[in-house]
Scaffold this motif. Structure first.
Motif, PDB file in Angstrom:
ATOM      1  N   THR A 297      70.278  26.476  25.366  1.00 46.46           N
ATOM      2  CA  THR A 297      71.167  27.120  25.269  1.00 46.46           C
ATOM      3  C   THR A 297      72.157  26.600  23.789  1.00 46.46           C
ATOM      4  O   THR A 297      71.617  26.027  23.386  1.00 46.46           O
ATOM      5  N   ARG A 298      72.937  27.579  23.557  1.00 48.45           N
ATOM      6  CA  ARG A 298      73.532  26.710  22.227  1.00 48.45           C
ATOM      7  C   ARG A 298      73.988  24.931  22.381  1.00 48.45           C
ATOM      8  O   ARG A 298      75.029  25.395  23.625  1.00 48.45           O
ATOM      9  N   PRO A 299      74.211  24.762  21.659  1.00 46.89           N
ATOM     10  CA  PRO A 299      74.005  24.479  19.989  1.00 46.89           C
ATOM     11  C   PRO A 299      72.560  23.976  19.813  1.00 46.89           C
ATOM     12  O   PRO A 299      72.302  23.781  18.982  1.00 46.89           O
ATOM     13  N   TRP A 300      71.356  24.291  21.040  1.00 52.57           N
ATOM     14  CA  TRP A 300      70.373  22.926  20.818  1.00 52.57           C
ATOM     15  C   TRP A 300      69.556  24.305  20.866  1.00 52.57           C
ATOM     16  O   TRP A 300      68.924  25.180  21.240  1.00 52.57           O
TER      17      TRP A 300
ATOM     18  N   GLU B 174      73.856  26.724  31.809  1.00 52.29           N
ATOM     19  CA  GLU B 174      75.268  25.926  32.338  1.00 52.29           C
ATOM     20  C   GLU B 174      75.200  25.959  33.884  1.00 52.29           C
ATOM     21  O   GLU B 174      74.954  26.754  35.034  1.00 52.29           O
ATOM     22  N   ALA B 175      75.607  24.576  34.549  1.00 51.97           N
ATOM     23  CA  ALA B 175      74.993  24.497  35.964  1.00 51.97           C
ATOM     24  C   ALA B 175      76.405  23.505  36.472  1.00 51.97           C
ATOM     25  O   ALA B 175      76.309  22.553  35.887  1.00 51.97           O
TER      26      ALA B 175
ATOM     27  N   ARG C  55      62.365  17.751  38.358  1.00 48.85           N
ATOM     28  CA  ARG C  55      61.421  18.116  38.440  1.00 48.85           C
ATOM     29  C   ARG C  55      60.707  19.471  39.252  1.00 48.85           C
ATOM     30  O   ARG C  55      59.974  20.088  38.738  1.00 48.85           O
ATOM     31  N   PHE C  56      62.340  19.302  40.117  1.00 43.98           N
ATOM     32  CA  PHE C  56      61.978  20.420  41.130  1.00 43.98           C
ATOM     33  C   PHE C  56      62.827  21.698  40.796  1.00 43.98           C
ATOM     34  O   PHE C  56      62.519  22.443  41.904  1.00 43.98           O
ATOM     35  N   ASN C  57      63.520  21.626  39.470  1.00 43.09           N
ATOM     36  CA  ASN C  57      63.526  23.085  39.541  1.00 43.09           C
ATOM     37  C   ASN C  57      63.255  24.272  38.231  1.00 43.09           C
ATOM     38  O   ASN C  57      63.282  22.925  37.199  1.00 43.09           O
ATOM     39  N   TYR C  58      62.249  24.903  37.959  1.00 43.88           N
ATOM     40  CA  TYR C  58      62.127  25.782  36.566  1.00 43.88           C
ATOM     41  C   TYR C  58      63.019  25.514  35.525  1.00 43.88           C
ATOM     42  O   TYR C  58      62.672  25.751  34.372  1.00 43.88           O
ATOM     43  N   ASP C  59      64.510  25.521  35.823  1.00 45.91           N
ATOM     44  CA  ASP C  59      65.376  25.033  34.243  1.00 45.91           C
ATOM     45  C   ASP C  59      64.791  23.656  34.113  1.00 45.91           C
ATOM     46  O   ASP C  59      65.414  23.632  32.113  1.00 45.91           O
ATOM     47  N   TYR C  60      65.096  23.220  34.334  1.00 41.22           N
ATOM     48  CA  TYR C  60      64.102  21.856  33.563  1.00 41.22           C
ATOM     49  C   TYR C  60      62.859  21.160  33.916  1.00 41.22           C
ATOM     50  O   TYR C  60      62.405  19.826  32.863  1.00 41.22           O
TER      51      TYR C  60
ATOM     52  N   ASP D  13      76.156  10.937  31.458  1.00 46.89           N
ATOM     53  CA  ASP D  13      76.996  12.042  30.773  1.00 46.89           C
ATOM     54  C   ASP D  13      76.680  13.481  31.157  1.00 46.89           C
ATOM     55  O   ASP D  13      75.444  13.404  30.926  1.00 46.89           O
ATOM     56  N   TYR D  14      76.836  14.245  32.199  1.00 42.46           N
ATOM     57  CA  TYR D  14      76.365  15.227  32.719  1.00 42.46           C
ATOM     58  C   TYR D  14      75.701  16.214  31.943  1.00 42.46           C
ATOM     59  O   TYR D  14      75.216  17.139  31.826  1.00 42.46           O
ATOM     60  N   PRO D  15      76.908  16.670  30.452  1.00 41.66           N
ATOM     61  CA  PRO D  15      76.930  17.697  29.905  1.00 41.66           C
ATOM     62  C   PRO D  15      75.961  16.933  29.456  1.00 41.66           C
ATOM     63  O   PRO D  15      74.907  18.005  28.882  1.00 41.66           O
ATOM     64  N   MET D  16      75.656  15.961  28.683  1.00 41.93           N
ATOM     65  CA  MET D  16      74.102  15.623  27.773  1.00 41.93           C
ATOM     66  C   MET D  16      73.192  15.794  28.337  1.00 41.93           C
ATOM     67  O   MET D  16      72.135  16.551  27.975  1.00 41.93           O
ATOM     68  N   TRP D  17      73.164  15.645  29.591  1.00 42.15           N
ATOM     69  CA  TRP D  17      71.575  15.524  30.086  1.00 42.15           C
ATOM     70  C   TRP D  17      71.568  17.087  30.317  1.00 42.15           C
ATOM     71  O   TRP D  17      70.006  17.307  31.051  1.00 42.15           O
ATOM     72  N   LEU D  18      72.146  17.940  31.072  1.00 38.91           N
ATOM     73  CA  LEU D  18      72.272  19.543  31.288  1.00 38.91           C
ATOM     74  C   LEU D  18      71.433  19.718  29.224  1.00 38.91           C
ATOM     75  O   LEU D  18      70.684  20.546  29.508  1.00 38.91           O
ATOM     76  N   GLY D  19      72.550  19.363  28.086  1.00 36.48           N
ATOM     77  CA  GLY D  19      71.756  20.040  27.216  1.00 36.48           C
ATOM     78  C   GLY D  19      71.532  21.331  26.561  1.00 36.48           C
ATOM     79  O   GLY D  19      72.090  22.441  27.293  1.00 36.48           O
ATOM     80  N   PRO D  20      69.893  21.191  26.741  1.00 33.32           N
ATOM     81  CA  PRO D  20      70.158  22.805  26.263  1.00 33.32           C
ATOM     82  C   PRO D  20      69.767  24.072  27.695  1.00 33.32           C
ATOM     83  O   PRO D  20      69.756  25.303  27.190  1.00 33.32           O
TER      84      PRO D  20
END
Length: 463
Positions: A458-461, A257-258, A270-275, A247-254
């Motif tokens: 990001t919304r809705p989180w 979008e990517a 862990r190698f990306n500052y977005d996460y 479930d990629y949209p749920m993995w991205l969550g807050p």
């Protein structure tokens, strides 16, 4: 959200835990004012009413072994597991088969082997962590999802009267960590940060040597973090199909979008500052935690942080966290901390006016100068930094007693903050002044630096 979720399975496969849940709620609301231990003589040491029921969220390279450690505790019962990945390879070891279905099977096999019938079907598997947190029959949750989920999951769990074992670092940003600290104290919950070296007797002894002045006046601490151990695609990379059961949209969550790529998720997040915060927030959550502990700075931090060197992949690479870092922190007392990418088998070196203490191999041993310090034992009047050697056992004991765990929320926050402000200095290639009281940057470049402290969910989180 609903406060109760119906569960499936035979009554014999479930736990009678209502007396335990009633106690925990009474403790949280202040009805019980003194530390309270459920007496073994009243229920039996492992009676159902004396067991702590658990939900495990995040069943990857870290979460699955963590779940197994809690399975080994006789007074704990895993009732639910949750992961957005149904099950796949592709983690740290590409041959690992991990995710919610493999985790469910591990749990049910573990308990089945201990039942006369050799059958157990009492573990539920979820895609959505909220279904675990909403369950009224779960006392505590284990959060081992990617860093960008730590704050939301932990805060929701706390608000639903759950105690939390949260993997390190405590959260992805300083403001998210601050929110967790406030919530833990407001709701009177137990939170153990996964800085498990606090439960390592050798690390504890090394820090006791320092705290008791056995190496003289501390001049400098050097901490090591590892290099990236995975290679991601460079500029011009193209998205790949989302695998079935993920479930990629749920993995991205807050997170922003990517497009999906196999090297964005699972272990490689862990190698990306977005996460996450790169290896600085991964390895550094241990090594810098040792530094904070040995220096007696659990409720404070440095007053200055400076980037000495940072190396980044070409712009447009999927991995954007620094591959090599070296930053310098200075405390108000003049002690210097150097955190650098180096051989991870050496974790933390305390350098004093009369000696040295070095913690090696993830706390497997330590080295001293002079050698005689290695056999030193604290006396009756010396500083002692706790006892015990099982981080998971300590959490469960504190859930029962309502006493503070060895790595409470403030410790996770302050140690994580060292990693976060070091990353900020490296991203800005700057020397910055830090106020550990207000937990804000001050002086030149403060406005830009403080913007990195904030949560950008990001919304809705939201927090």
């Amino acid at each position: 959200m609903s406060s109760k979720t119906k569960t499936s399975g035979k009554v014999s496969d479930r736990l009678d835990h209502h007396s335990r849940r009633s106690f925990l709620r009474a403790a949280a609301t202040g009805a019980i004012t003194a530390p309270y231990f459920v007496p073994a003589r009243a229920f039996g040491a492992n009676a159902p009413s004396n067991r702590i029921t658990l939900g495990c969220i995040g069943l990857g390279n870290q979460g699955t072994p963590l779940m197994k450690r809690f399975l080994e505790q006789a007074d704990a019962q895993v009732l639910a597991v949750c992961d957005v990945n149904r099950g796949s390879n592709g983690y740290k070891d590409d041959h690992q088969l991990l995710g919610r279905e493999p985790a469910k099977q591990i749990v049910e096999n573990f308990y089945a082997e201990r039942r006369p019938s050799n059958v157990y079907k009492g573990c539920d598997a979820y895609n959505d962590f909220r279904k675990v947190i909403e369950r009224d029959d779960i006392d505590a949750v284990i959060v081992a999802a990617p860093d960008h989920w730590h704050a939301i999951m932990t805060l929701m769990a706390i608000e639903n009267h759950k105690d939390v074992y949260c993997e390190k670092p405590l959260a992805r940003t300083v403001s998210e960590q601050q929110a967790i600290v406030r919530a833990v104290r407001q709701h009177k919950r137990i939170l153990q940060t996964g800085s498990h070296e606090r439960s390592n007797p050798l690390v504890r002894r090394a820090c006791e040597l320092v705290r008791n002045g056995k190496i003289g006046e501390v001049k400098r601490v050097v901490t090591h973090v590892g290099r990236h151990n995975k290679v991601g695609p460079g500029p011009g990379w193209t998205p790949t199909p989302v695998p079935d059961g993920f479930d990629y949209p749920m993995w991205l969550g807050p997170a922003p979008e990517a497009p999906y790529h196999k090297d964005r998720c699972l272990y490689r997040f862990r190698f990306n500052y977005d996460y996450a915060g790169g290896q600085v927030a991964n390895f550094g959550a241990h090594s810098n935690d040792m530094a904070q502990w040995g220096l007696g700075m659990d409720d404070s931090g440095p007053v200055e942080v400076e980037c000495l060197f940072a190396d980044f992949l070409p712009e447009g690479s999927l991995f954007n966290a620094a591959t090599y870092t070296c930053f310098r922190c200075v405390y108000a007392n003049g002690i210097e901390l150097i955190c650098q990418t180096a051989e991870p088998s050496v974790r933390c070196i305390f350098e004093g006016s009369e000696g040295l203490v070095r913690v090696d191999q993830l706390g497997a041993n330590f080295f001293t100068i002079p050698e005689s310090l290695a056999t030193w034992e604290p006396g009756a009047n010396d500083i002692r930094l706790g006892s015990g050697d099982n981080h998971y056992r300590n959490f469960l004991d504190c859930v029962k007693s309502r006493n503070e765990p060895i790595a409470p929320v403030e410790v996770g926050h302050r140690s994580g903050t060292i990693c976060h402000i070091g990353n900020i200095a490296c991203r800005m290639n700057a020397r910055l002044n830090w106020d550990p009281a207000s937990e804000r940057f001050i002086g030149s470049k403060a406005e830009e630096a403080n913007s990195y402290l904030e949560s950008d969910l990001t919304r809705p989180w939201h927090l």
